[in-house]
Design an enzyme around this catalytic site. Sequence first.
Site, PDB file in Angstrom:
ATOM      1  N   ASP A  94     -45.415  11.697 -15.375  1.00 53.93           N
ATOM      2  CA  ASP A  94     -44.219  11.520 -14.930  1.00 53.93           C
ATOM      3  C   ASP A  94     -43.243  12.799 -14.901  1.00 53.93           C
ATOM      4  O   ASP A  94     -42.392  12.788 -13.712  1.00 53.93           O
ATOM      5  CB  ASP A  94     -43.402  10.495 -15.842  1.00 53.93           C
ATOM      6  CG  ASP A  94     -43.521  10.959 -17.267  1.00 53.93           C
ATOM      7  OD1 ASP A  94     -44.129  12.148 -17.644  1.00 53.93           O
ATOM      8  OD2 ASP A  94     -43.010  10.297 -18.155  1.00 53.93           O
ATOM      9  N   HIS A  95     -43.416  13.763 -15.706  1.00 54.80           N
ATOM     10  CA  HIS A  95     -42.423  15.055 -15.997  1.00 54.80           C
ATOM     11  C   HIS A  95     -42.713  15.774 -14.591  1.00 54.80           C
ATOM     12  O   HIS A  95     -41.803  16.674 -14.216  1.00 54.80           O
ATOM     13  CB  HIS A  95     -42.715  15.622 -17.188  1.00 54.80           C
ATOM     14  CG  HIS A  95     -41.944  15.014 -18.253  1.00 54.80           C
ATOM     15  ND1 HIS A  95     -42.343  13.828 -18.706  1.00 54.80           N
ATOM     16  CD2 HIS A  95     -40.861  15.465 -18.874  1.00 54.80           C
ATOM     17  CE1 HIS A  95     -41.430  13.433 -19.537  1.00 54.80           C
ATOM     18  NE2 HIS A  95     -40.650  14.383 -19.954  1.00 54.80           N
ATOM     19  N   ASP A 159     -42.942  13.118 -26.846  1.00 54.70           N
ATOM     20  CA  ASP A 159     -41.746  13.334 -26.225  1.00 54.70           C
ATOM     21  C   ASP A 159     -40.688  12.594 -27.270  1.00 54.70           C
ATOM     22  O   ASP A 159     -40.819  11.530 -27.706  1.00 54.70           O
ATOM     23  CB  ASP A 159     -41.920  12.318 -25.021  1.00 54.70           C
ATOM     24  CG  ASP A 159     -40.616  12.502 -23.901  1.00 54.70           C
ATOM     25  OD1 ASP A 159     -41.097  13.372 -23.055  1.00 54.70           O
ATOM     26  OD2 ASP A 159     -39.617  12.144 -24.263  1.00 54.70           O
ATOM     27  N   ARG A 447     -29.716  13.087 -21.380  1.00 56.08           N
ATOM     28  CA  ARG A 447     -29.037  14.392 -21.989  1.00 56.08           C
ATOM     29  C   ARG A 447     -28.390  15.132 -20.809  1.00 56.08           C
ATOM     30  O   ARG A 447     -28.491  14.686 -19.828  1.00 56.08           O
ATOM     31  CB  ARG A 447     -30.288  15.382 -22.271  1.00 56.08           C
ATOM     32  CG  ARG A 447     -31.186  14.902 -23.306  1.00 56.08           C
ATOM     33  CD  ARG A 447     -31.992  16.012 -23.942  1.00 56.08           C
ATOM     34  NE  ARG A 447     -32.736  15.276 -25.224  1.00 56.08           N
ATOM     35  CZ  ARG A 447     -33.878  15.276 -25.443  1.00 56.08           C
ATOM     36  NH1 ARG A 447     -34.828  15.919 -24.660  1.00 56.08           N
ATOM     37  NH2 ARG A 447     -34.049  14.624 -26.758  1.00 56.08           N
ATOM     38  N   SER A 642     -35.654  18.062 -27.182  1.00 58.72           N
ATOM     39  CA  SER A 642     -36.943  17.609 -26.943  1.00 58.72           C
ATOM     40  C   SER A 642     -38.042  18.017 -28.090  1.00 58.72           C
ATOM     41  O   SER A 642     -37.594  18.734 -28.834  1.00 58.72           O
ATOM     42  CB  SER A 642     -37.269  18.406 -25.703  1.00 58.72           C
ATOM     43  OG  SER A 642     -38.346  18.996 -25.734  1.00 58.72           O
ATOM     44  N   ARG A 644     -40.906  19.263 -27.139  1.00 56.62           N
ATOM     45  CA  ARG A 644     -41.731  20.304 -26.604  1.00 56.62           C
ATOM     46  C   ARG A 644     -42.211  21.325 -27.613  1.00 56.62           C
ATOM     47  O   ARG A 644     -41.331  22.051 -28.119  1.00 56.62           O
ATOM     48  CB  ARG A 644     -41.370  21.067 -25.104  1.00 56.62           C
ATOM     49  CG  ARG A 644     -40.105  21.552 -25.348  1.00 56.62           C
ATOM     50  CD  ARG A 644     -39.293  22.316 -24.131  1.00 56.62           C
ATOM     51  NE  ARG A 644     -38.816  20.995 -23.471  1.00 56.62           N
ATOM     52  CZ  ARG A 644     -37.752  20.922 -22.712  1.00 56.62           C
ATOM     53  NH1 ARG A 644     -36.908  21.871 -22.520  1.00 56.62           N
ATOM     54  NH2 ARG A 644     -37.147  19.719 -22.213  1.00 56.62           N
TER      55      ARG A 644
HETATM   56  C1  MIC Z   1     -36.861  15.891 -22.477  1.00 50.10           C
HETATM   57  O1  MIC Z   1     -36.263  14.659 -22.219  1.00 50.10           O
HETATM   58  O2  MIC Z   1     -36.288  16.912 -22.591  1.00 50.10           O
HETATM   59  C2  MIC Z   1     -38.436  15.904 -21.911  1.00 50.10           C
HETATM   60  C3  MIC Z   1     -38.618  16.692 -20.911  1.00 50.10           C
HETATM   61  O3  MIC Z   1     -38.868  14.450 -22.025  1.00 50.10           O
HETATM   62  C4  MIC Z   1     -39.075  16.287 -23.477  1.00 50.10           C
HETATM   63  C5  MIC Z   1     -40.469  16.605 -23.422  1.00 50.10           C
HETATM   64  C6  MIC Z   1     -40.760  17.918 -22.693  1.00 50.10           C
HETATM   65  O4  MIC Z   1     -40.095  18.798 -22.768  1.00 50.10           O
HETATM   66  O5  MIC Z   1     -41.798  17.810 -22.147  1.00 50.10           O
HETATM   67  C7  MIC Z   1     -38.714  15.484 -24.792  1.00 50.10           C
HETATM   68  O6  MIC Z   1     -37.507  14.744 -24.667  1.00 50.10           O
HETATM   69  O7  MIC Z   1     -39.526  15.765 -25.665  1.00 50.10           O
HETATM   70 FE1  SF4 Z   2     -38.445  11.817 -18.644  1.00 52.55          FE
HETATM   71 FE2  SF4 Z   2     -37.329  12.908 -20.884  1.00 52.55          FE
HETATM   72 FE3  SF4 Z   2     -35.696  12.068 -18.814  1.00 52.55          FE
HETATM   73 FE4  SF4 Z   2     -36.843  10.490 -20.104  1.00 52.55          FE
HETATM   74  S1  SF4 Z   2     -35.390  12.058 -20.865  1.00 52.55           S
HETATM   75  S2  SF4 Z   2     -36.515  10.650 -17.963  1.00 52.55           S
HETATM   76  S3  SF4 Z   2     -38.773  11.193 -20.462  1.00 52.55           S
HETATM   77  S4  SF4 Z   2     -37.365  13.943 -18.906  1.00 52.55           S
END
Ligand code: MIC
Ligand code: SF4
Length: 753
Positions: A94-95, A159, A447, A642, A644
């Site tokens: 998805d990302h 995640d 976010r 996140s 990550r």
């Molecule tokens: C996000 O919302 O910041 C992400 C991208 O989903 C991350 C995960 C990632 O950095 O791959 C998260 O929230 O953990």
């Molecule tokens: Fe994707 Fe993270 Fe955004 Fe949700 S918050 S849509 S998992 S990047």
Amino acid sequence: MFDLEMINAVYSRFPERIAAARKIVNKPLTLSEKILYTHLTEGNATIAYERGSAYVDFAPDRVAMQDATAQMALLQFMQAGRPKVAVPSTVHCDHLIAAENGAKSDLAFATEESKEVFDFLASVSNKYGIGFWKPGAGIIHQVVLENYAFPGGMMIGTDSHTVNAGGLGMLAIGVGGADACDVMAGLPWELKFPKLIGVKLTGKLSGWTSAKDVILKVAGILTVKGGTGAVVEYFGEGATSMSCTGKGTICNMGAEIGATTSTFGYDDSMERYLRATGRADVAELANKIREHLTADAECYANPELYFDQVIEINLDELEPYLNGPFTPDLATPISKMKEAAAANNWPTKIEVGLIGSCTNSSYEDISRAASLAKQAAEKGLKPKSEYTITPGSETVRYTIEKDGLLEIFDKIGAKVFANACGPCIGMWNRVGAEKQERNTIVHSFNRNFAKRADGNPNTMAFVGSPELVTALAIAGDLTFNPLTDTLTNEAGEQVKLDPPTGYELPPNGFAVEDAGFQAPAEDGSKVQVIVNPASSRLQLLEPFAAWEGKDLMGLRLLIKAKGKCTTDHISMAGKWLKFRGHLDNISDNMLIGAINYFNEKPNSVKNQLNGSYDEVPKVQRMYKAAGEFSIVVGEENYGEGSSREHAAMEPRFLGVRVVLVKSFARIHETNLKKQGMLGLTFANKEDYDLILEDDKFNLLGLKDFTPGKALRLVINHKDGTTQTINCNHTYNAQQIEWFKAGGALNIIRKRVK
Ligand code: MIC
Ligand code: SF4
């Protein structure tokens, strides 16, 4: 339907385990405690764990990973020497799908562009018994809610928004890939027994107010760190009267207050959702142990006695909120937006309204937004802003198309992006973003850190419910209050939008042609996983070096980061997502978003070797080439956001040894520990002020590294003076072993050999 047997096994343990826990804890139990105590590795509880301090081993029921984090998680798992994952696990693509021209072409482009990575994930999944959700199937958390989440379960996911599954009464917790690797390898998963925050919701949602506003309000109360180390449990009439997916939205954004997770007790809305998503059998099982899937009544009757903190919100009085810009806890009720925008000089013209994402793309959300789009068309209003939709899953997308909702959006010129993260994670090829103009957008994501949506540091993003975002996109004006204000339509008349209306669940049921699932091979032993050594996107992991057995002397200051330093600042997403499977390449983004305290600039730090200013990763690579190590200094809630683990692995890989800050966000702190880094906090926060640009450091006390005992840091200033400060840590005995071994994975590696 997935996992019925597993769920049955979990539920059959519930009565006995809860009875054991009740005896040991010796008082009525909240739902959070019930789920925690039914998932102890040790089985029946023998100790009443102290909230906020005891490290406890848990056995989660399942693991979920998304494409951007799964690469590292699985590269690590491949070293664990197991033929199959120990618990049901899934990967979701998805990302890595960028939003630009619309779902169809964007998806086709991404599938080609990231073919190597998707093929890798598909083959690893196939080999190790992991369910694989193809690109286009949807966003991890929506797909999990629709297919896997179940009341009373415990899951972890790579995640931070894994917490979304709390909407179905789970304890679902975001972790780094190394934690996922442990659980998939059959090892216990360690968590500090959380504190409990109770949120009592009185009244009922109505009119313009939605579930999103509950969490926007809570974020305003608790701030981005107020939930750290705690589970937030919601209850009350306002909770039971709300939809299951609305609960999911609230839990989802619990990540934004730093909460370990959030949850709700099992109720009729969850039962309805389980049935609507084809899981009537799960609902039947849950109904049989209903009383165990919510708190004991006393806890909700007298919450002050059972929770560490209690917040009460009256939904009858709750207003729609907009949170932002740049931080999700800056909460402004819509009635105060006019004043707030003027006082802060926020651009009030809204360029784009974006709805959807893992946070807000339920059928209910989309149908409520569509009711406004319909009014706009009927009342002669044309949206003044661009307007986009990112459905959370193919099931939702297919259903809203079938039910004519997409057609309604189409009439007001909306663009539908692929069922993926897209603009929520900087995968938005927004035209003109490179000009870095100051501008305002509104979205229903979670976010809004700087650069997060389109890479432009001057884009101010405000977070609101999909309904409010839709109304604001129609008005094109941040100060428009749909509850009170009118708009001028194309005929020059003043018209008012009626409050949104929608359906909790699709009246004709969910439908889908191809949900996008690929089951793994029964026997994956013959499946080959190939990583091309010349690849720029995938790289097998080399073990990090073990601790050298000595104190760390002569560490260079890499950066003293000023202010907010989220994982987006430490390891930016957007175009960098490409390199999530290649540690060396992604390390070129290390800390490039962090602001250097000494010159207030991002990605410009002094190279202590030659006195010049250069980009952070470049300077660190020079230290590494010179055989020198370094330290990173930061402020509050360092690593917020996140899960990550790249934000921990990159510094580890490039030779940063210590991250010393005023406070940490939970997942990031654990990620640092797992990778063999030293994540320390100032014993006196004011000591942050002592750190100067040319300082070198000695970290003392490592030979005697013990739980609860501070380490000492000698700061050697350029003028020859020195100062010694204390650094606290939260490492327990096992985590100290991770540090000594050079990372938790090295311990697993040893066991395999
Ligand atoms: C996000 O919302 O910041 C992400 C991208 O989903 C991350 C995960 C990632 O950095 O791959 C998260 O929230 O953990
Ligand atoms: Fe994707 Fe993270 Fe955004 Fe949700 S918050 S849509 S998992 S990047």
